[in-house]
Structure formats: structure tokens, C-alpha cells
Design a protein around this motif. Structure first.
Motif, PDB file in Angstrom:
ATOM      1  N   ILE A   1       0.885  -1.179   0.000  1.00 20.33           N
ATOM      2  CA  ILE A   1       0.000   0.000   0.000  1.00 20.33           C
ATOM      3  C   ILE A   1       0.915   1.219   0.000  1.00 20.33           C
ATOM      4  O   ILE A   1       1.634   1.449   0.963  1.00 20.33           O
ATOM      5  N   SER A   2       0.898   1.922  -1.113  1.00 21.39           N
ATOM      6  CA  SER A   2       1.797   3.078  -1.209  1.00 21.39           C
ATOM      7  C   SER A   2       0.977   4.325  -1.512  1.00 21.39           C
ATOM      8  O   SER A   2      -0.179   4.250  -1.905  1.00 21.39           O
ATOM      9  N   ARG A   3       1.601   5.469  -1.316  1.00 21.80           N
ATOM     10  CA  ARG A   3       0.907   6.728  -1.604  1.00 21.80           C
ATOM     11  C   ARG A   3       1.649   7.451  -2.715  1.00 21.80           C
ATOM     12  O   ARG A   3       2.876   7.539  -2.699  1.00 21.80           O
ATOM     13  N   GLU A   4       0.882   7.958  -3.672  1.00 21.22           N
ATOM     14  CA  GLU A   4       1.464   8.653  -4.822  1.00 21.22           C
ATOM     15  C   GLU A   4       0.921  10.076  -4.886  1.00 21.22           C
ATOM     16  O   GLU A   4      -0.223  10.316  -4.470  1.00 21.22           O
ATOM     17  N   PRO A   5       1.714  10.997  -5.448  1.00 18.39           N
ATOM     18  CA  PRO A   5       1.193  12.373  -5.576  1.00 18.39           C
ATOM     19  C   PRO A   5      -0.024  12.404  -6.491  1.00 18.39           C
ATOM     20  O   PRO A   5      -0.214  11.524  -7.328  1.00 18.39           O
ATOM     21  N   LEU A   6      -0.831  13.454  -6.344  1.00 23.58           N
ATOM     22  CA  LEU A   6      -2.064  13.553  -7.130  1.00 23.58           C
ATOM     23  C   LEU A   6      -1.792  14.055  -8.538  1.00 23.58           C
ATOM     24  O   LEU A   6      -2.473  13.678  -9.484  1.00 23.58           O
TER      25      LEU A   6
ATOM     26  N   GLY B   1       5.479  15.570  -3.932  1.00 28.90           N
ATOM     27  CA  GLY B   1       5.833  15.432  -5.343  1.00 28.90           C
ATOM     28  C   GLY B   1       4.860  16.033  -6.330  1.00 28.90           C
ATOM     29  O   GLY B   1       4.999  15.860  -7.542  1.00 28.90           O
ATOM     30  N   ASN B   2       3.857  16.750  -5.839  1.00 27.80           N
ATOM     31  CA  ASN B   2       2.902  17.394  -6.745  1.00 27.80           C
ATOM     32  C   ASN B   2       3.497  18.645  -7.373  1.00 27.80           C
ATOM     33  O   ASN B   2       4.461  19.224  -6.865  1.00 27.80           O
TER      34      ASN B   2
ATOM     35  N   LEU C   1      -0.374  15.173   4.619  1.00 27.38           N
ATOM     36  CA  LEU C   1       0.240  14.468   3.486  1.00 27.38           C
ATOM     37  C   LEU C   1      -0.803  13.629   2.752  1.00 27.38           C
ATOM     38  O   LEU C   1      -0.724  13.429   1.550  1.00 27.38           O
ATOM     39  N   GLU C   2      -1.756  13.130   3.520  1.00 28.51           N
ATOM     40  CA  GLU C   2      -2.798  12.295   2.886  1.00 28.51           C
ATOM     41  C   GLU C   2      -3.652  13.108   1.922  1.00 28.51           C
ATOM     42  O   GLU C   2      -4.165  12.584   0.935  1.00 28.51           O
ATOM     43  N   ALA C   3      -3.801  14.391   2.226  1.00 27.36           N
ATOM     44  CA  ALA C   3      -4.653  15.233   1.382  1.00 27.36           C
ATOM     45  C   ALA C   3      -4.027  15.474   0.017  1.00 27.36           C
ATOM     46  O   ALA C   3      -4.713  15.895  -0.907  1.00 27.36           O
ATOM     47  N   TYR C   4      -2.727  15.260  -0.101  1.00 32.47           N
ATOM     48  CA  TYR C   4      -2.041  15.546  -1.371  1.00 32.47           C
ATOM     49  C   TYR C   4      -1.527  14.277  -2.044  1.00 32.47           C
ATOM     50  O   TYR C   4      -0.705  14.338  -2.953  1.00 32.47           O
ATOM     51  N   THR C   5      -1.994  13.132  -1.582  1.00 27.74           N
ATOM     52  CA  THR C   5      -1.569  11.863  -2.182  1.00 27.74           C
ATOM     53  C   THR C   5      -2.782  10.972  -2.378  1.00 27.74           C
ATOM     54  O   THR C   5      -3.836  11.188  -1.772  1.00 27.74           O
TER      55      THR C   5
END
Ligand code: NAD
Length: 488
Positions: A143-148, A175-176, A474-478
Motif C-alpha cells: 500500500i503506497s501513496r502517490e502524488p495527485l 511530489g505534486n 500528506l494524505e490530502a495531497y496523495t
């Protein structure tokens, strides 16, 4: 540094360069300190927003920022914080002139806090891990998080640098690419920030700034099909518009940090009434009350109401409106003459509604041509009045006497807002019960406005639903990705 030494950046910042609006049009940014024009600023519209979003998308796909290691992005953000500290005088002066903030606050709070925010996310971002889901032995599920992708940040005028930093720092750290639309009343510090960001090493197109009006640049950003998310701080009405823009365009996600009518509950057993009065004074008169979580209501136990009101009158007397450029000033100008008229209008309406004006309520003019107002105290028993229900966004405190703890709680929760609240009591059980029952994103006990970047900030109810600050942001931007690998 004095005003004549200041370099004012007034063009849009697009794809790593300053550029005029495509239309060639400009608008005036005026200092509320004395009503004088500071600069003609590029009036960005749909075409400029499109240029900015396309540059942001290209930068995202190029990958020199989005795919860089988090430690590398972190180093650049820390460098940006260092550059902001090195340019503290210039940034503080821009903020004080453009918004009317006291220069002492701009130097001690606005610029250092904004810089610290970039450093905090820069330091944090290479310490954030993904997860491995529990599966049978024949699979590995990551489970990974990526920029939007492209984030549109739309911010208000009350803390231009700090609120921009709250959005830009986590968005860039993850990374956005970002397009920032500062408020038309206060575009200057955002443009100075863009220049420092480029100097720090943020690649072209990763951070773009489009100044302009809400109905032009703001709406164009909200409706742009290549924007993946809008991070908005501002009024409830405009926040709702961004939800509409999202629904009518590409369904982009929208996070909203909106207004407030935050209550401070002072119970009969408050441990230190002097400390409470001082915190209440700062809580409403700091930044001339133009703070989203300003403690704009005091709900006080009837038995101590007279004593507290006397202390609050003393507090109000300490906040003498003065020249924002004087180091000793604690109460500067409101953002504009127009806004001052609105605030005075709220007070006049309260007077006509039968509320008691205990102090203030009038304009003053420590600097000719500026937008200044005396600290204002109003008392009423009628919780339905607009002065109790509506956000005033000025140095205006409403005092509501309460019969007991349950009455105080009902009054506190009795508005559409839910940004913050404070409880003053010596009883830990009462404090805990109220903290649980108050519908607010932050509850303080025996203090007000204590905060750090490690704690989330945002609202409930009409005050919105996003959270700025802390690792939560950070969750809001990934976005979350599941990668399932068969080991069979
Ligand atoms: P505002 O909503 O009028 O403007 C905020 C931003 O939205 C500005 O950049 C503006 O240009 C833009 N905008 C305005 N109309 C628009 C439209 N039709 N379409 C697209 N964009 C538009 O708010 P304001 O007067 O600048 O700021 C004051 C408000 O912000 C208060 O309600 C305050 O409580 C709120 N605020 C909330 C927080 C928070 O974190 N919750 C922090 C600070 C301020």
C-alpha cells in the motif's frame, strides 16, 4: 529595511519565470495602512491559469520533482525555508504593507512560521513509510501513496504566507506540482516566495503563482480539467463554489478550510480569570480579529460575568490601533476600507438588534487613509442574533452569559461553524466532557491558540473538512495505491 528599498514582484510566476498576464491587464494592490497603491499586479485570468496548469502538468510528467527521492525534495524545501529566513525583513515588510499586519507580528510569526512549515515537511518527507497488507504467504500486497498531480491552492488574505505554506509544503513534499492563486488583496508575498522557491531549486513549472480576482483566476483554476485537487481556504460561500466547480468539471477533490465563530467557555471554576481574559483578548484582537479561528465569542458563567467583562475591558484598552510599521503596534489595520465598512455594519446591526455595545465599535485613524477599528466588546443574551451567528472577521468579541455547563455547551455548539473552541475550568472531568461534546476541529483547555506543525488544523460542520499541518496533511495531497504481487 525601509519601504524604498523593497523590490516588489508584480507579474505572474509561470513555468519558472515572471510574466505579465496574457491580456496585459493589471489590478492595484493597495495598502490598508494608508490606502496607498503598492503596485499594479498582473491580473491573471483563464488563459494565464491554463498556461500555469499546463506548465504544472508538464513538470509533473517530466518527473524531475515528482519522481525525485523524498530526501532530495526535502533538501530543497529546507533550503527554501533558509532563504525565507534570510529574506525575513523583506517578506515581513511586504506582508505588513499588503495586509496591515503589525510588522512585529510579521517578523516574529508570519515569516518564521511559514519558513518553519517548509522545513518541517522537508525534514519529515523521507521518514514516511508505506504499508504491507496482511495476506497469505503466496502474495505481497503493498500500500503506497502517490502524488495527485496538479494541485490548485486558493488562499485568503488574512495570513497570506502562512496559509500558502500550509498548502504548498505538503503538496510539494509529496511530489505534486502546484498552481497558487493568492487573494487579490494580498498577492505580493506569494510572488516573492515563488522567486525564493526557484532559487532554492524547485524546478520550473512545479510551483506557479497566478495573481488575480476570484471570479476570474480562482474560478478558472477551480474548473480546470487538468487540476487534480483544489486546496482552498476562505469563506464558506466560496468554498461551496469550489465544490460546484469540481462537480461541473472533472470531479477533482476539494478540501475546504472555511470560516469560524469560535467560542471560549469560561466556567465559574476557571482557575485563573486574569489568564483567561488575556488569552481572550489576544484570541480576538490579534491580527484585528481577521483569523479564521479567532475566539470571537465568550460564553461565561453568569456568576463571574461582571468580573470577566471588567477584565476584558482592560484587555481591549491594551489593543490600541496603530501604524503597522511601528514595532510597538499590536493592533494594525484591517485588510481594506470595504472590509472595515462590513465589520462596522455588523456592529451597527447588533446595536439595532438590542445588543449592548460595551466598548469600541468605531473607526479610528492612527495613519490617515488607513482602515482601522477600535477593539469592540458586545454583550447579548439572544443567541439568534446575526452578531452571534455570523463570522465578523474583525476585532469584535461577543459575550454570552450562560446559566450552567449544559447551557454553555448548547450555546457553544449553537452556530453553523465548528473550527475551534476553548474551555476554561479547573475540573478535569468537565474539561474532558466538554472537549468530547464540542463540535470543533480543535479544542483547547485552559489555553487558546496553542499549536504546532505536528497538530492538524481544520474544521467541522460549515467550517470545512480538510486538515492542514501535521503528517495528516500528506494524505490530502496523495492517493493510495495497492500493488498486489503474486508469489505463487
Ligand atoms: P474568500 O472566500 O472571499 O476568498 C478566498 C480566496 O478565494 C481568494 O483567493 C479569492 O480570490 C478566491 N475567490 C473569491 N471568490 C471566488 C470565486 N467566485 N471563485 C473562485 N475563487 C474565488 O475569503 P477571504 O475574504 O479572502 O478570507 C476570509 C475568509 O477565509 C473567512 O471566512 C475566514 O474565516 C476564512 N479563513 C479560513 C481559514 C481556515 O483555515 N479555516 C483560515 C483563514 C481564513
Amino acid at each position: 529595511m525601509n519601504v524604498s528599498e523593497l523590490t516588489i514582484r508584480s507579474q505572474a510566476f509561470l513555468d519558472g519565470e515572471f510574466a505579465p498576464a496574457a491580456s496585459g491587464r493589471t489590478f492595484a494592490t493597495v495598502s490598508p495602512r494608508d490606502g496607498r497603491e503598492l503596485a499594479q499586479v498582473a491580473r491573471g485570468d483563464r488563459e494565464d491559469v491554463d498556461r500555469a496548469v499546463r506548465a504544472a502538468r508538464r513538470a509533473f510528467e517530466r518527473g524531475d520533482w515528482a519522481l525525485a527521492g523524498p530526501a532530495q525534495r526535502g533538501r530543497v524545501l529546507i533550503r527554501l525555508a533558509e532563504l525565507m529566513d534570510a529574506h525575513l525583513e523583506e517578506l515581513a515588510l511586504l506582508e505588513a504593507l499588503d495586509t496591515g499586519h503589525p510588522i512585529g507580528d510579521a517578523r516574529a510569526v508570519d515569516v518564521p512560521n511559514a519558513a518553519r512549515c517548509f522545513a518541517w515537511y522537508g525534514e519529515a518527507i523521507d521518514k514516511v513509510y508505506g504499508q504491507i497488507a496482511p495476506t497469505a504467504a503466496d502474495a505481497l500486497a503493498l500500500i503506497s501513496r502517490e502524488p495527485l498531480g496538479v494541485v490548485g491552492a486558493v488562499v485568503p488574505w488574512n495570513y497570506p504566507l502562512i496559509i500558502a505554506a500550509w498548502k504548498l509544503a505538503p503538496a510539494l513534499a509529496t511530489g505534486n506540482s502546484v498552481v497558487l492563486k493568492p487573494a487579490e488583496q494580498s498577492p505580493l508575498s506569494a510572488l516573492a516566495l515563488a522567486e525564493l522557491a526557484a532559487e532554492a531549486g524547485i524546478p520550473p513549472g512545479v510551483l506557479n503563482v497566478v495573481p488575480g480576482y476570484g471570479e476570474e483566476a480562482g474560478e478558472a483554476l477551480g474548473r480546470h480539467p487538468e487540476v487534480d485537487k483544489i486546496a482552498f481556504t476562505g469563506s464558506v460561500a466560496v468554498g461551496r463554489r469550489f465544490q460546484l466547480y469540481a462537480g461541473e468539471s472533472n470531479g477533482k477533490s476539494v478540501s475546504l478550510e472555511l470560516g469560524g465563530k469560535s467560542p471560549q467557555l469560561v466556567l465559574a471554576d476557571a482557575p485563573d480569570l486574569d489568564a483567561a481574559a488575556s488569552a481572550i483578548g489576544w484570541g480576538i484582537f490579534y491580527n484585528a480579529g481577521q483569523t479564521c479561528h479567532a475566539g470571537s465569542r465568550v460564553i461565561v458563567a453568569r456568576s463571574i460575568a461582571d468580573e470577566l467583562v471588567a477584565l476584558l475591558q482592560e484587555q481591549a484598552g491594551r489593543f490600541v490601533p496603530g501604524d503597522p510599521l511601528e514595532e510597538s503596534t499590536v493592533l494594525g489595520a484591517l485588510i481594506s476600507d470595504e472590509h472595515l465598512d462590513t465589520v462596522i455594519g455588523h456592529v451597527e446591526r447588533a446595536r439595532a438588534d438590542g445588543a449592548r455595545i460595551i466598548a469600541g465599535g468605531e473607526r479610528c485613524e492612527p495613519v490617515p487613509g488607513g482602515a482601522y477599528m477600535a477593539p469592540t466588546l458586545i454583550e447579548t443574551e439572544d443567541a439568534s442574533l446575526p452578531i452571534v451567528q455570523q463570522e465578523v472577521f474583525g476585532p469584535v468579541l461577543v459575550i454570552q452569559p450562560a446559566d450552567d455547563v449544559d447551557h454553555a455547551l448548547a450555546l457553544a455548539n449553537g452556530t453553523r461553524y465548528g473550527l475551534a473552541a476553548a474551555v476554561w475550568t479547573a475540573n478535569i472531568t468537565t474539561a474532558g466532557r466538554l472537549a468530547r461534546s464540542l463540535r470543533a476541529g480543535t479544542v483547547w483547555v485552559n489555553t487558546f491558540d496553542a499549536a504546532s506543525l505536528a497538530t492538524p488544523f481544520g474544521g467541522m460542520k460549515d467550517s470545512g473538512h480538510g486538515r492542514d499541518r501535521s503528517l495528516q496533511a500528506l494524505e490530502a495531497y496523495t492517493q493510495c495505491k495497492t500493488t498486489w504481487i503474486s508469489l505463487a
